[in-house]
Design an enzyme around this catalytic site. Structure first.
Site, short mmCIF file in Angstrom:
data_model
loop_
_atom_site.label_atom_id
_atom_site.label_comp_id
_atom_site.label_asym_id
_atom_site.label_seq_id
_atom_site.Cartn_x
_atom_site.Cartn_y
_atom_site.Cartn_z
N SER A 154 31.14 18.75 82.16
CA SER A 154 32.39 19.25 82.74
C SER A 154 32.18 20.19 83.91
O SER A 154 33.09 20.37 84.73
CB SER A 154 33.24 19.94 81.67
OG SER A 154 32.48 20.96 81.03
N HIS A 161 34.09 27.64 82.12
CA HIS A 161 33.98 26.85 83.34
C HIS A 161 34.09 27.75 84.57
O HIS A 161 34.33 28.95 84.44
CB HIS A 161 35.06 25.76 83.35
CG HIS A 161 34.85 24.73 82.28
ND1 HIS A 161 35.42 24.85 81.02
CD2 HIS A 161 34.13 23.59 82.26
CE1 HIS A 161 35.06 23.82 80.27
NE2 HIS A 161 34.27 23.03 81.00
N ASP A 194 24.95 20.68 74.87
CA ASP A 194 23.91 20.57 73.84
C ASP A 194 23.73 21.89 73.12
O ASP A 194 23.70 21.95 71.88
CB ASP A 194 22.59 20.14 74.48
CG ASP A 194 22.65 18.75 75.08
OD1 ASP A 194 22.22 17.80 74.42
OD2 ASP A 194 23.16 18.63 76.22
#
Length: 424
Positions: free
Chosen positions: A116, A366, A228
């Site tokens: 993303s 983000h 991850d």
């Protein structure tokens, strides 16, 4: 209630993105059904949230929040000093035959793979729902919307050297939209998804009539690992096994790209050491809620687990470097370079909270448009720095330092042309 709905929507998108990836050889009818649902669901979400980056009023709101680039006269002059069309970085008179002699102007095709952070989630977010929107046109490594004066991105910089650059994303959308071009990054992607993304980008390039697969020089940037370590590794029976699995995924990816994309330079940007999110989660209630949801392997966990994950992240980055430097991934027409600007030890320790939050989107995970511009600045600088002197992002400052190709070093730096015995 509204926040809960957003969380369930994000979770469903992440689940569908993984179930829907055709990375297995045998797929059930249920897999097909989920994959068929993914695109309609994502488009529904875009329409529900609104295409935040395509909306001029929303972009102005983000500017008012101080989360966009704000270039002063000095910053603009730094870029202009490169003399892009006539200086050392200009396009070569004849196409180079070696990847180690590529000037910025020689790049014909650009692409990107990852999660993303490359899909562009939340770049122009003014609320949590906007974090589901992929503002692909402004992404640090692959966005080509506007110019560098509006959105500092790697393609918008390279366009100054080669106005005919092709492959960058142009506006909000999902990976399958035509406007995404060669940005194949997916929300929720992990290391295990990258071999499939490599197949997708090769398929797109080879089928695009504007791409000469044999003659054009291509540049692809890859960043993966955040998901991850945030939501997968800690749930493995042996978290240490993640390093070996990552190695297998990357070797498979690199070999596939090497064997199927002639004339390719590949940037590998390591995932940052995400333990800084633990401290960030205590700054505001919103950060605590979103980071607990988005990074459950680190946020809210005992110090012992965080320390264990931190060590694994260091080993992951070291493995990235070791794989990239293998002899099999370097030739006259293919090379991989580590661009390590993301490997900071702490998250902007000299900046106050206001400066940190201007770098981040509304979910504290983000990046804002300002964060993407700063990342593009550091990526560009890394590409022009030799292997032993690559800079690390230590403070969220934009265009305080911007490298230009020089007569002594006109090429993007590689392991070969970084050597002192390399002849121009």
């Amino acid at each position: 209630m509204f926040r809960t709905l957003i969380q369930y929507y994000l979770l469903l998108c992440a689940v569908l993105s993984h179930i829907g990836h055709p990375v297995v050889t045998q797929r059930t009818a249920l897999d097909v059904t989920f994959r068929d649902l993914y695109r309609p669901l994502r488009l529904f979400g875009l329409n529900l949230a609104g295409r935040s980056g395509d909306n001029a009023d929303n972009r102005q709101l983000v500017r008012d929040m101080g989360k966009t680039q704000n270039l002063n006269t000095r910053a603009r002059s730094l870029v202009n000093f490169c003399d892009a069309l006539n200086g050392p970085g200009k396009r070569s008179e004849t196409r180079p035959t070696s990847v180690h002699r590529l000037r910025p102007g020689d790049i014909d095709i650009i692409g990107a793979m990852g999660d993303s952070l490359t899909a562009g989630n939340g770049i122009f977010a003014t609320n949590l729902l906007h974090v589901t929107v992929e503002n692909r046109g402004m992404v640090w490594s692959i966005g080509g919307q506007g110019t560098w004066r509006q959105y500092l991105t790697l393609p918008n910089i390279i366009k100054e050297f080669n106005p005919n650059l092709y492959g960058y994303s142009l506006k909000d959308g999902i990976s399958t939209d035509r406007s995404s071009k060669f940005n194949v990054a997916e929300l929720g992607a992990m290391s295990r998804d990258i071999p499939y993304e490599a197949q997708v980008i090769v398929k797109r390039m080879s089928r695009d009539p504007k791409v000469n697969m044999t003659a054009d020089w291509k540049l692809i940037t890859l960043l993966v690992g955040n998901n991850d370590f945030c939501s997968d590794v800690c749930f493995l029976p042996r978290p240490e096994d993640a390093i070996k699995r990552h190695e297998e995924n990357m070797v498979k990816t690199y070999r596939y790209l090497r064997d199927n994309v002639p004339r390719l330079m590949l940037n590998v940007v390591p995932a940052p050491r995400l333990d800084f999110l633990v401290g960030l989660s205590s700054k505001t209630p919103v950060c605590h809620t979103t980071l607990t949801f988005e990074c459950p392997c680190l946020v809210g966990k005992p110090k012992q687990q965080v320390a264990r994950m931190k060590q694994l992240m260091k080993k992951w980055a070291a493995k990235d470097r070791e794989i990239v430097n293998r002899a099999e991934f370097n030739s006259e027409t293919f090379t991989i370079s580590i661009q390590p600007f993301t490997l900071f030890d702490d998250f902007f320790p000299s900046s106050d909270d206001a400066g940190k939050f201007k770098f981040l989107s509304e979910d504290c995970f983000h990046l804002s448009q300002r964060g993407h511009a700063i990342s593009a600045n550091y990526l560009w600088n890394n590409m022009l720095e030799d292997d032993d002197n690559k800079s690390i992002m230590t403070e969220p400052r934009l265009l305080e330092n911007f490298h230009c190709p020089t007569a002594e070093h006109p090429y993007f730096m590689t392991r070969v042309n970084s050597r002192k015995d390399f002849q121009l």
